[in-house]
Design an enzyme around this catalytic site. Structure first.
Site, PDB file in Angstrom:
ATOM      1  N   ASP A  67      65.535  75.490  48.846  1.00  0.00           N
ATOM      2  CA  ASP A  67      66.508  74.739  49.647  1.00  0.00           C
ATOM      3  C   ASP A  67      65.899  73.520  50.325  1.00  0.00           C
ATOM      4  O   ASP A  67      64.684  73.335  50.318  1.00  0.00           O
ATOM      5  CB  ASP A  67      67.144  75.667  50.699  1.00  0.00           C
ATOM      6  CG  ASP A  67      66.111  76.582  51.372  1.00  0.00           C
ATOM      7  OD1 ASP A  67      64.933  76.193  51.451  1.00  0.00           O
ATOM      8  OD2 ASP A  67      66.500  77.680  51.811  1.00  0.00           O
ATOM      9  N   ASP A 136      69.516  86.957  60.214  1.00  0.00           N
ATOM     10  CA  ASP A 136      70.939  87.238  59.950  1.00  0.00           C
ATOM     11  C   ASP A 136      71.190  87.638  58.496  1.00  0.00           C
ATOM     12  O   ASP A 136      72.333  87.744  58.069  1.00  0.00           O
ATOM     13  CB  ASP A 136      71.786  86.017  60.319  1.00  0.00           C
ATOM     14  CG  ASP A 136      71.413  84.770  59.504  1.00  0.00           C
ATOM     15  OD1 ASP A 136      70.464  84.853  58.687  1.00  0.00           O
ATOM     16  OD2 ASP A 136      72.065  83.729  59.677  1.00  0.00           O
ATOM     17  N   HIS A 138      70.140  86.005  55.680  1.00  0.00           N
ATOM     18  CA  HIS A 138      70.214  84.989  54.612  1.00  0.00           C
ATOM     19  C   HIS A 138      68.986  85.058  53.706  1.00  0.00           C
ATOM     20  O   HIS A 138      67.893  85.415  54.136  1.00  0.00           O
ATOM     21  CB  HIS A 138      70.439  83.576  55.168  1.00  0.00           C
ATOM     22  CG  HIS A 138      69.308  82.984  55.934  1.00  0.00           C
ATOM     23  ND1 HIS A 138      69.468  82.336  57.129  1.00  0.00           N
ATOM     24  CD2 HIS A 138      67.968  82.920  55.664  1.00  0.00           C
ATOM     25  CE1 HIS A 138      68.295  81.899  57.553  1.00  0.00           C
ATOM     26  NE2 HIS A 138      67.368  82.251  56.696  1.00  0.00           N
ATOM     27  N   GLU A 143      74.011  81.947  53.982  1.00  0.00           N
ATOM     28  CA  GLU A 143      74.360  82.625  55.223  1.00  0.00           C
ATOM     29  C   GLU A 143      75.429  83.682  54.963  1.00  0.00           C
ATOM     30  O   GLU A 143      75.995  83.756  53.865  1.00  0.00           O
ATOM     31  CB  GLU A 143      74.858  81.600  56.241  1.00  0.00           C
ATOM     32  CG  GLU A 143      73.829  80.513  56.591  1.00  0.00           C
ATOM     33  CD  GLU A 143      72.738  80.998  57.544  1.00  0.00           C
ATOM     34  OE1 GLU A 143      72.409  82.206  57.556  1.00  0.00           O
ATOM     35  OE2 GLU A 143      72.199  80.145  58.284  1.00  0.00           O
TER      36      GLU A 143
END
Ligand code: PGA
Length: 264
Positions: A67, A136, A138, A143
């Site tokens: 990314d 979280d 990801h 996400e």
């Protein structure tokens, strides 16, 4: 998923480096998927050492990063292009033409996603993908709520991720809102996955990922469906696993031929 619990991040990173080094020696033109963040730093340091001291040769290796932040040009000090250059590429023998990272300043992000997917396909697909995990859940920057079949595209970061990554920026408000990331489907297409997670702050999400239900609310949980995924984690990250003793027992009783690193 195979769960390997090690006493320290250093020990877990050494195993990851051995697995990668074995692949590079067996298949010198292999395609590696790489990650950024704090987690893979020890792994990259060990790969650099192996290049320097053990002649590990990256000259025919191709890499694809997961990314990049949207709006940060490659030369921006906080871009993932800069991160990779500073933490790995400058220490190994790989030419820039063989390293790929999504372009965070592409005019058309949809087109950039399609282009990146085509580049991965043209390289023959990714042999081994290194992953970190967000608190979280990801993977890449997929996400919660990400399609589990998604491909490379633009995503909006959660408040949690922006908070977690603020330490890399001068001010919390400087963390970009948007990113371009390989999709969950892109990650699932890779032939082998090494998920690294260290520290107590990853304990909750690791328990959910390994032992919880598969759900887009925790994208990392889809790794339960990957045929060759290993989680290499340290003791603090293992504290909320209900079956940690079983994973340890399995690892301690691996037949010799299955070991990543020969026992001395
Ligand atoms: P970290 O990030 O390695 O900095 O904890 C992991 C991730 O966000 O995937």
């Amino acid at each position: 998923m195979e769960i390997v619990i090690q006493p320290t991040p250093e020990a877990a990173s050494r195993i990851a480096a051995h697995i990668i080094a074995n692949l590079v020696r067996e298949k010198p033109n292999c395609v590696l998927g790489l990650a950024t963040g704090g987690t893979p730093l020890l792994l990259y340091r060990e790969l650099a050492r192996m290049h320097r001291e053990d002649n590990l040769d990256f000259s025919r290796v191709t890499t694809f990063n997961l990314d990049e932040y949207v709006g940060l040009a490659p030369e921006h000090p906080h871009s993932y292009h800069t991160f990779m250059e500073h933490n790995l590429f400058r220490y190994i023998n790989i030419s820039p033409a063989q390293t790929h990272i999504p372009n965070g300043v592409a005019k058309d992000m949809r087109e950039e996603g399609t282009r990146y997917e085509a580049e991965i396909a043209a390289a023959g697909g990714i042999d081994l993908q290194v992953l970190g995990i967000g608190t979280d859940g990801h993977i890449g920057f997929n996400e919660k709520g990400s399609s589990l079949a998604s491909r490379t595209r633009l995503k909006t970061l959660t408040a949690q991720t922006r908070e977690d990554n603020a330490r890399f920026f001068n001010r919390p408000e400087d963390v970009p809102l948007h990113v371009i990331t390989m999709g969950v489907g892109t990650i699932m297409d890779t032939r082998q996955i090494l998920l690294l997670a260290f520290g107590e702050r990853k304990a909750r999400v690791m328990a959910a990922t390994v032992e919880g239900p598969i759900t887009a609310m925790n994208p990392a949980s889809i790794l339960q469906m990957h045929p060759v995924a290993k989680a290499l984690i340290d003791e603090p990250a293992a504290t909320q696993l209900a079956h940690a003793d079983y994973y340890r027992w399995v690892y301690d009783h691996k037949p010799d031929w299955q070991r990543f690193v020969k026992q001395t």
